[in-house]
Each structure stands twice: as structure tokens, then as C-alpha cells.
Design an enzyme around this catalytic site. Sequence first.
Site, PDB file in Angstrom:
ATOM      1  N   ASP A  37       5.635  -1.602  -0.808  1.00 15.92           N
ATOM      2  CA  ASP A  37       4.785  -2.614  -1.089  1.00 15.92           C
ATOM      3  C   ASP A  37       5.076  -3.920   0.053  1.00 15.92           C
ATOM      4  OD1 ASP A  37       3.680  -2.282  -3.687  1.00 15.92           O
ATOM      5  OD2 ASP A  37       5.874  -1.846  -4.312  1.00 15.92           O
ATOM      6  N   MET A  72      -0.253  -5.651   0.635  1.00 13.44           N
ATOM      7  CA  MET A  72      -0.610  -6.812  -0.161  1.00 13.44           C
ATOM      8  C   MET A  72      -0.677  -8.150   0.838  1.00 13.44           C
ATOM      9  SD  MET A  72       1.116  -6.115  -3.722  1.00 13.44           S
ATOM     10  CE  MET A  72       2.258  -5.003  -2.875  1.00 13.44           C
ATOM     11  N   MET A 141      -5.216  -1.161  -9.679  1.00 13.40           N
ATOM     12  CA  MET A 141      -4.067  -2.072  -9.871  1.00 13.40           C
ATOM     13  C   MET A 141      -3.935  -2.319 -11.419  1.00 13.40           C
ATOM     14  SD  MET A 141      -1.987  -2.719  -7.311  1.00 13.40           S
ATOM     15  CE  MET A 141      -0.805  -3.770  -8.043  1.00 13.40           C
ATOM     16  N   GLY A 146       2.198  -8.570  -6.764  1.00 11.06           N
ATOM     17  CA  GLY A 146       3.035  -9.334  -6.299  1.00 11.06           C
ATOM     18  C   GLY A 146       4.178  -9.229  -6.829  1.00 11.06           C
ATOM     19  N   PHE A 147       4.660  -8.675  -8.097  1.00  5.72           N
ATOM     20  CA  PHE A 147       5.943  -8.450  -8.699  1.00  5.72           C
ATOM     21  C   PHE A 147       6.164  -7.095  -9.399  1.00  5.72           C
ATOM     22  CE2 PHE A 147       4.974 -13.019  -8.222  1.00  5.72           C
ATOM     23  CZ  PHE A 147       5.900 -13.501  -7.631  1.00  5.72           C
ATOM     24  N   GLY A 148       7.341  -6.384  -9.387  1.00  6.15           N
ATOM     25  CA  GLY A 148       7.460  -5.439  -9.937  1.00  6.15           C
ATOM     26  C   GLY A 148       8.020  -5.712 -11.494  1.00  6.15           C
ATOM     27  N   GLY A 149       7.966  -4.983 -12.532  1.00  6.59           N
ATOM     28  CA  GLY A 149       8.414  -5.206 -13.604  1.00  6.59           C
ATOM     29  C   GLY A 149       7.383  -5.875 -14.675  1.00  6.59           C
ATOM     30  N   ASP A 175      -0.939   1.551 -10.233  1.00  2.70           N
ATOM     31  CA  ASP A 175       0.076   0.905  -9.667  1.00  2.70           C
ATOM     32  C   ASP A 175       0.429  -0.473 -10.587  1.00  2.70           C
ATOM     33  OD1 ASP A 175       2.266  -0.160  -8.385  1.00  2.70           O
ATOM     34  OD2 ASP A 175       1.176  -0.816  -6.591  1.00  2.70           O
ATOM     35  N   GLY A 176       1.599  -0.423 -11.401  1.00  2.00           N
ATOM     36  CA  GLY A 176       1.947  -1.800 -12.024  1.00  2.00           C
ATOM     37  C   GLY A 176       2.092  -1.398 -13.589  1.00  2.00           C
TER      38      GLY A 176
HETATM   39  C1  DX5 Z   1       3.263  -4.888  -7.629  1.00  2.00           C
HETATM   40  C2  DX5 Z   1       3.386  -3.692  -6.709  1.00  2.00           C
HETATM   41  C3  DX5 Z   1       3.789  -2.504  -7.312  1.00  2.00           C
HETATM   42  C4  DX5 Z   1       5.222  -2.654  -8.168  1.00  2.00           C
HETATM   43  C5  DX5 Z   1       5.306  -1.934  -9.135  1.00  2.00           C
HETATM   44  O1  DX5 Z   1       2.654  -5.796  -6.785  1.00  2.00           O
HETATM   45  O2  DX5 Z   1       2.382  -3.421  -6.167  1.00  2.00           O
HETATM   46  O3  DX5 Z   1       4.125  -1.583  -6.423  1.00  2.00           O
HETATM   47  O4  DX5 Z   1       6.478  -2.510  -7.355  1.00  2.00           O
HETATM   48  O5  DX5 Z   1       6.662  -1.884 -10.001  1.00  2.00           O
HETATM   49  P1  DX5 Z   1       6.638  -1.682 -11.664  1.00  2.00           P
HETATM   50  O6  DX5 Z   1       6.130  -0.345 -11.752  1.00  2.00           O
HETATM   51  O7  DX5 Z   1       7.844  -2.106 -12.060  1.00  2.00           O
HETATM   52  O8  DX5 Z   1       5.469  -2.364 -12.228  1.00  2.00           O
HETATM   53 ZN    ZN Z   2       2.219  -1.337  -5.135  1.00  2.00          ZN
END
Ligand code: DX5
Ligand code: ZN
Length: 228
Positions: A37, A72, A141, A146-149, A175-176
Site C-alpha cells: 500500500d 493511493m 475497495m 487510507g487505513f488498515g483495520g 481490499d479492506g
Molecule cells: C487500506 C489499504 C488496505 C489495508 C487493508 O487503504 O488499501 O490494503 O491495509 O487492511 P485490512 O485488511 O486490515 O482492512
Molecule cells: Zn490496499
Amino acid sequence: MAYMAKIGPSILSSNLACLGSECVRMMECGADYLHLDVMDGHFVPNLTFGHPMVECLRKSVGPDPFFDMHMMVSRPEQWVKPMSAAGANQYTFHLEATTNPGNLIKEIREAGMKVGLAIKPGTTVEELAPWANQIDMALVMTVEPGFGGQKFMDDMMPKVSWLRSQFPSLDIEVDGGVGPDTIHRCAEAGANMIVSGSAVIGNDDPRSVISLLRTVVSEAIQKRSLDR
Ligand code: DX5
Ligand code: ZN
């Protein structure tokens, strides 16, 4: 059927101080590819890494692991050549970030990479459709990038189903918020490339999670081919 179930851990949620060994660990745990990412603090409100880091990662993991670059960034045109030189295999850019997707697709191919095209939750799948025959993979998406979790957005699944019905052999990535609790929805809708960050990396047994995700998706693919 042309497409296969593939699981790509997103290493964003790993210990970034150990990125090289984390990538190796994920491949050893059965990952099919690595989802990297790239965030520029402009297209999304977060900052990660760029091509110098990818170059180091490539040296550290060797030539085999497939790097899917999730770009991104606001000016995706800018990083095509540097990412290719750094060892990226696929360049997944956001439709929202460019005014000339056709030209960018051409540039990515000329740089020797596969082409991924991503849409944010607010972008319709009809906007992606005109490009679907020119790309290797569509990324739907399932969170705001922008963020994981973050929490999985189930209401994105009609986009995946529609794409699968229109483009039966296209690689479709989600993804997400994807993990053991949400994988069934993605698999039923027709996604075959699965990005999973916190659910894989945050688990004590990533190998089992990767294997479970792949099994669910493979079974859905098999079922779809029997139904046809
Ligand atoms: C979010 C990223 C993702 C993220 C997914 O903007 O594109 O790839 O790291 O993480 P999880 O699976 O924790 O939602
Ligand atoms: Zn991603």
C-alpha cells in the site's frame, strides 16, 4: 475458468521496522502475492512508503514474490517507471486519481507491469467498466482507502457481482476489512484476489487464515463453474 483464488496479505498492518522479514514470513505462510500500500498523504490522509522501499524489499525477498502495488496517490503517472525499476509486478492505480486512464494503462504496460484499476467506495462500477477489457485486475475497495483495520463495507458486494457477471474471466480483487468473517460474502460475489491485512498479520497463525481464505474462494469459483 481463467481466474484462480489468490491471497495477498497487506503488509501495512505488520511491524514496518521488519518489513523484509514480514514479507518473507507471509510468503512462507502460503501467500500467493504481496499487496503493498503506497499512500501519499494527499489522495488519502495517510503516508506510507515509495519506490525506494520497494527496491529494498525486492532485494530482500528475491525475484519471485509478486508485488501488487496499491497506488493511493494523486498523480499515479509519476511513479510508473520508478516502481517498475524498483521491481513492482503490478501497478494498481485509482480511477479517481487520473484524467486519462487509457494513457496510464498504456504506460504501465510499456513499463512491463500488469495493470490494476481500483475504485473507492463512492465510485460506481459503471465508471470502471469501459476499461475492464484493457486491465488485468479490477480492485473494488471495501473500505475508504487510507487505513488498515476498518470495517468491511458489505454494500460494495453488488459491484463485485456485477463485474463478475460482465467480465467472467477478469481478476477481481477486494481490499479492506476482509478476513474469515467476511470472506464468504466476497467469494459468493465473485472476487478471486483477496487482500487481507489485520486479519492475517494480526493472527497468531497466519498460515491457517490464508489457507481458510483460499479454500472459501476456491470453493465458490468451483461452484460457479459448475453452475454455468
Ligand atoms: C487500506 C489499504 C488496505 C489495508 C487493508 O487503504 O488499501 O490494503 O491495509 O487492511 P485490512 O485488511 O486490515 O482492512
Ligand atoms: Zn490496499
